[in-house]
Design a protein around this motif. Structure first.
Motif, PDB file in Angstrom:
ATOM      1  N   SER A  58      94.048  68.103 -32.322  1.00  0.00           N
ATOM      2  CA  SER A  58      93.236  68.923 -33.231  1.00  0.00           C
ATOM      3  C   SER A  58      94.130  69.430 -34.354  1.00  0.00           C
ATOM      4  O   SER A  58      95.344  69.600 -34.173  1.00  0.00           O
ATOM      5  N   TYR A  59      93.490  69.696 -35.500  1.00  0.00           N
ATOM      6  CA  TYR A  59      94.229  70.126 -36.686  1.00  0.00           C
ATOM      7  C   TYR A  59      93.880  71.574 -36.993  1.00  0.00           C
ATOM      8  O   TYR A  59      92.697  71.935 -37.115  1.00  0.00           O
ATOM      9  N   HIS A  60      94.929  72.403 -37.121  1.00  0.00           N
ATOM     10  CA  HIS A  60      94.776  73.814 -37.450  1.00  0.00           C
ATOM     11  C   HIS A  60      95.013  73.965 -38.956  1.00  0.00           C
ATOM     12  O   HIS A  60      96.149  73.891 -39.436  1.00  0.00           O
ATOM     13  N   TYR A  61      93.940  74.167 -39.711  1.00  0.00           N
ATOM     14  CA  TYR A  61      94.022  74.170 -41.171  1.00  0.00           C
ATOM     15  C   TYR A  61      94.853  75.335 -41.726  1.00  0.00           C
ATOM     16  O   TYR A  61      95.623  75.140 -42.679  1.00  0.00           O
ATOM     17  N   PRO A  62      94.751  76.572 -41.215  1.00  0.00           N
ATOM     18  CA  PRO A  62      95.542  77.662 -41.837  1.00  0.00           C
ATOM     19  C   PRO A  62      97.044  77.444 -41.775  1.00  0.00           C
ATOM     20  O   PRO A  62      97.767  77.803 -42.717  1.00  0.00           O
ATOM     21  N   SER A  63      97.552  76.874 -40.681  1.00  0.00           N
ATOM     22  CA  SER A  63      98.996  76.693 -40.533  1.00  0.00           C
ATOM     23  C   SER A  63      99.456  75.256 -40.725  1.00  0.00           C
ATOM     24  O   SER A  63     100.658  74.981 -40.621  1.00  0.00           O
ATOM     25  N   CYS A  64      98.525  74.339 -40.957  1.00  0.00           N
ATOM     26  CA  CYS A  64      98.856  72.897 -41.119  1.00  0.00           C
ATOM     27  C   CYS A  64      99.554  72.351 -39.880  1.00  0.00           C
ATOM     28  O   CYS A  64     100.488  71.539 -39.979  1.00  0.00           O
ATOM     29  N   ASP A  65      99.112  72.761 -38.692  1.00  0.00           N
ATOM     30  CA  ASP A  65      99.703  72.300 -37.436  1.00  0.00           C
ATOM     31  C   ASP A  65      98.761  71.314 -36.753  1.00  0.00           C
ATOM     32  O   ASP A  65      97.533  71.520 -36.726  1.00  0.00           O
ATOM     33  N   LEU A  66      99.362  70.265 -36.206  1.00  0.00           N
ATOM     34  CA  LEU A  66      98.643  69.317 -35.365  1.00  0.00           C
ATOM     35  C   LEU A  66      98.987  69.614 -33.910  1.00  0.00           C
ATOM     36  O   LEU A  66     100.167  69.647 -33.538  1.00  0.00           O
ATOM     37  N   TYR A  67      97.964  69.830 -33.071  1.00  0.00           N
ATOM     38  CA  TYR A  67      98.148  70.105 -31.650  1.00  0.00           C
ATOM     39  C   TYR A  67      97.814  68.833 -30.868  1.00  0.00           C
ATOM     40  O   TYR A  67      96.672  68.348 -30.916  1.00  0.00           O
ATOM     41  N   PHE A  68      98.814  68.297 -30.142  1.00  0.00           N
ATOM     42  CA  PHE A  68      98.636  67.076 -29.363  1.00  0.00           C
ATOM     43  C   PHE A  68      98.643  67.418 -27.878  1.00  0.00           C
ATOM     44  O   PHE A  68      99.532  68.147 -27.401  1.00  0.00           O
ATOM     45  N   VAL A  69      97.676  66.873 -27.132  1.00  0.00           N
ATOM     46  CA  VAL A  69      97.611  67.040 -25.676  1.00  0.00           C
ATOM     47  C   VAL A  69      97.550  65.649 -25.054  1.00  0.00           C
ATOM     48  O   VAL A  69      97.108  64.679 -25.681  1.00  0.00           O
ATOM     49  N   GLY A  70      98.008  65.572 -23.800  1.00  0.00           N
ATOM     50  CA  GLY A  70      98.010  64.276 -23.124  1.00  0.00           C
ATOM     51  C   GLY A  70      98.527  64.383 -21.711  1.00  0.00           C
ATOM     52  O   GLY A  70      98.250  65.357 -20.998  1.00  0.00           O
ATOM     53  N   ALA A  71      99.287  63.373 -21.291  1.00  0.00           N
ATOM     54  CA  ALA A  71      99.777  63.276 -19.920  1.00  0.00           C
ATOM     55  C   ALA A  71     100.983  64.179 -19.718  1.00  0.00           C
ATOM     56  O   ALA A  71     102.072  63.740 -19.330  1.00  0.00           O
ATOM     57  N   SER A  72     100.805  65.476 -19.964  1.00  0.00           N
ATOM     58  CA  SER A  72     101.881  66.440 -19.837  1.00  0.00           C
ATOM     59  C   SER A  72     101.268  67.833 -19.753  1.00  0.00           C
ATOM     60  O   SER A  72     100.104  68.048 -20.118  1.00  0.00           O
ATOM     61  N   SER A  73     102.043  68.758 -19.262  1.00  0.00           N
ATOM     62  CA  SER A  73     101.596  70.151 -19.199  1.00  0.00           C
ATOM     63  C   SER A  73     101.838  70.893 -20.507  1.00  0.00           C
ATOM     64  O   SER A  73     101.421  72.051 -20.634  1.00  0.00           O
ATOM     65  N   GLU A  74     102.459  70.258 -21.475  1.00  0.00           N
ATOM     66  CA  GLU A  74     102.786  70.898 -22.738  1.00  0.00           C
ATOM     67  C   GLU A  74     101.807  70.480 -23.828  1.00  0.00           C
ATOM     68  O   GLU A  74     101.257  69.372 -23.800  1.00  0.00           O
ATOM     69  N   VAL A  75     101.626  71.377 -24.795  1.00  0.00           N
ATOM     70  CA  VAL A  75     100.848  71.107 -25.999  1.00  0.00           C
ATOM     71  C   VAL A  75     101.842  71.014 -27.153  1.00  0.00           C
ATOM     72  O   VAL A  75     102.472  72.000 -27.540  1.00  0.00           O
ATOM     73  N   PHE A  76     102.016  69.804 -27.696  1.00  0.00           N
ATOM     74  CA  PHE A  76     103.010  69.562 -28.733  1.00  0.00           C
ATOM     75  C   PHE A  76     102.426  69.928 -30.099  1.00  0.00           C
ATOM     76  O   PHE A  76     101.266  69.602 -30.410  1.00  0.00           O
ATOM     77  N   ARG A  77     103.260  70.604 -30.898  1.00  0.00           N
ATOM     78  CA  ARG A  77     102.843  71.051 -32.232  1.00  0.00           C
ATOM     79  C   ARG A  77     103.695  70.354 -33.294  1.00  0.00           C
ATOM     80  O   ARG A  77     104.922  70.349 -33.213  1.00  0.00           O
TER      81      ARG A  77
END
Length: 659
Positions: A121-140
């Protein structure tokens, strides 16, 4: 796009499989093999779809109703998103952990995330992309700074989906354990956890396995819908941890897509089989669409009643329901077409009903309800309320757990039996031929490619099943033709007979085993015999011919005993009867050479030479072996045949006679 009526009495559908009257709304609106994702730009002018094979993305211009461009990719796309108003900024998440950025001219940049991704998902105010998948972490990944930021750590083993609220920018992630973690991007801390797996289990739902979150969608500032892998959709108000409504698809398939229709307060939920439209407050079904191919993704065109589907099929479907909204401005002519398709109202929706036959009613003890409003007659059975069906089934079959336990035990027994030596089931007729075909089908892959798939399909082909069922097609291995055509079948057939007897014994032992036995017996070791290749094929042919002559000799010796009566002969017209010794004389003449036969016929006056088209000349000569081998000839090639010494050739290279 085909024109057809929808499932709701107040709506009409433009679908890809309704009626034979076809309208090609967008030219070449398809993929080579499969379409996986489909999106519409925020300005409504472009429709982008990702598919395979080969991996590619296609952009369609709605103003031109045709394909604008096509770009091929290096790997398949898991999902993608449009960051700009048009197609000038695209982000693709690939199956090989790569994240690819495209600009208006094409490929722009490519990077890689630490784990395999499933959604972003894309966070427009901060220009961050949040990636989720085969992990317990959410990569930014920050697109303004061009670097990865500190990831968000969750308690989940894996994360399937994520979404960001468009109003207050709350980030939500659906986990494999059936929970939804909500994070505030401003402080990077988790603010709430929703246990959707526990809330999805109600009285009227049947769940197999742990419900994990497979779809997630926000609606306004307080609404949210969660789809599970077991086919339930939960509607939440963010101010409460309990769902307002639980809607079951009754297919047991994961929910793949969720959309909200604000004008009519509807929820559009889709699994791989069906798209359902229902009211988000009471769950009443509005309409449903069931395409022929499985659904991968659904995209609702904003501000209209048109939606697009990505299917397990080259063709991408387009559906238009006027009750949801008007047609888009670039295809406003569809409103005029749907006015001609008005029909009498007729309710044909049975989403919350269970189809039962008369035999099912007898088993449940509900035959007295036939004719009442609780049962609706349909085809060869009846429709009854799904809640009533579950209640009656629980009361009529209180020992359902014991049956379930027995089924599980039986499945465990079958699983343990698969670990044993697999016995081959042979037909009743031509067992040796069937075993030969099975052995050829077990050859290595390289040999199989030479022979093709003929061996694999011969036993399963219906055209040849009579050969293994009808006794009239039994192969007679004692016949003279079979023995001469198959000279080495004696040895191989003997080995195959021994193997056949072993298989029959194993089948008899397996039939005597008890049904409740879990652990399998040790399989008997088969003695492997190496192939005897000492004798050649020619020797086998000679042996078979010798046996056939011996059998004929025995038949001749037994012939006088069978026929004790006198034998009669018929003399044909034009023949002169001399004596019974003519037969012996003819056999003796066949053993003599051609020269002796010609001399005898010439001396007896029976040889008469007449000039013919092919000639009537004769050549008599004698050759000695010593002179023949040392003779030299010119460079031309000669060939001549001798009835005694065989065929002679003259080799042009060595210029000598060779036999």
């Amino acid at each position: 796009v085909n024109i057809g009526t929808a499932f709701h009495p107040l709506s009409y559908t433009l679908s890809c499989e309704a009626l034979p009257e076809t309208i090609e709304l967008i030219q070449d609106f398809e993929m080579p093999t499969v379409c996986t994702s489909i999106r519409v730009s925020r300005d409504g002018q472009f429709i982008l779809a990702a598919g395979t094979y080969k991996p590619r993305v296609r952009c369609y211009d709605t103003y031109q109703l045709s394909l604008k461009f096509e770009r091929c990719l290096e790997s398949d796309v898991v999902t993608f998103d449009i960051l700009s108003e048009d197609y000038s900024k695209l982000v693709f998440l690939h199956i090989d952990r790569y994240v690819e950025f495209h600009s208006q001219h094409g490929h722009y940049y490519k990077t890689r995330i630490p784990k395999f991704g499933r959604d972003f998902s894309y966070h427009y105010p901060s220009c961050d992309l949040y990636f989720v998948g085969a992990s317990s972490e959410v990569f930014r990944l920050n697109l303004e700074q061009g670097r990865f930021l500190n990831s968000l750590q969750t308690d989940a083993a894996e994360i399937n989906v994520c979404d960001i609220n468009p109003v207050h920018q709350l980030f939500a992630a659906g986990t494999l354990e059936g929970r939804v973690d909500c994070w505030d991007p401003r402080v990077r801390s988790r603010v709430a956890v929703l246990d959707c797996a526990l809330s999805s289990i109600t009285d009227g739902t049947e769940v197999e396995g742990l419900p994990s979150v497979s779809a997630l969608k926000f609606n306004g500032s307080l609404g949210m819908a969660v789809g599970t892998s077991t086919g339930q959709v939960l509607v939440y108000d963010l101010r409460s941890s309990r769902p307002l409504l639980v809607k079951d698809h009754y297919y047991g398939l994961p929910i793949k897509s969720l959309h909200f229709h604000d004008q009519l307060d509807l929820v559009l939920s889709a699994d791989s089989k069906i798209i359902k439209m229902w009211n988000k407050d009471n769950g009443k079904v509005f309409s449903s669409i069931e395409p022929q191919a499985n659904i991968n993704d659904v995209c609702l065109y904003p501000g209209s009643g048109m939606l697009f589907t990505a299917n397990e099929d080259p063709k991408m479907n387009t559906f238009y329901i006027p009750a949801l909204g008007p047609a888009p401005h670039w295809c406003s002519f569809l409103d005029n077409l749907t006015e001609e398709l008005e029909e009498n109202p007729e309710s044909t929706i049975y989403d919350d009903y269970k189809f039962v036959t008369r035999k099912d009613l007898e088993n449940l003890g509900l035959t007295h309800l036939i004719g009442s409003p609780l049962l609706r007659a349909y085809m060869h059975g009846f429709f009854m309320d799904i809640r009533l069906y579950h209640k009656v089934k629980t009361m009529a079959n209180p020992f359902a757990y014991e049956e379930y336990r027995k089924d599980r035990i039986r499945q465990k027994i079958e699983e343990s039996r698969t670990q044993r030596v697999q016995l081959k089931k042979l037909p009743k007729v031509n067992k040796e031929l069937a075993m030969k075909l099975m052995e050829e089908s077990e050859l290595p892959t390289r040999k199989k490619k030479k022979k093709g798939n003929v061996v694999d399909n011969l036993l399963s082909d219906d055209r040849f099943k009579v050969m293994f069922e009808n006794p009239d097609y039994q192969v007679d291995e004692r016949s003279e033709e079979f023995r001469l055509l198959n000279p080495i079948v004696s040895k191989v057939g003997e080995k195959r007979r021994q193997k056949l007897s072993q298989l029959v014994q194993q089948e008899e032992q397996q039939q005597d085993e008890e049904e409740e036995e879990v652990e399998g017996r040790g399989s008997s070791e088969e003695e492997e015999s190496s192939d005897d290749d000492d004798k050649s094929w020619v020797e086998e042919v000679r042996e078979q011919r010798r046996l056939i002559r011996a059998e004929e000799r025995e038949n001749r010796q037994q012939e006088p005993q069978r026929h004790s009566q006198p034998r009669f002969y018929q003399i044909k017209a034009g023949e002169e009867f001399r004596s019974f010794g003519d037969v012996a004389r003819k056999q003796k003449m066949q053993k003599t050479s051609l020269e002796e036969r010609l001399q005898r016929e010439e001396s007896s006056g029976r040889l008469n030479l007449n000039d013919t088209a092919v000639g009537s000349k004769q050549l008599t000569f004698t050759l000695k072996k010593a002179k023949l081998l040392s003779r030299r000839t010119p460079t031309q090639t000669l060939r001549w045949t001798s009835p005694v010494r065989g065929v002679f050739y003259c080799c042009t290279k060595w210029k000598s006679w060779i036999r």
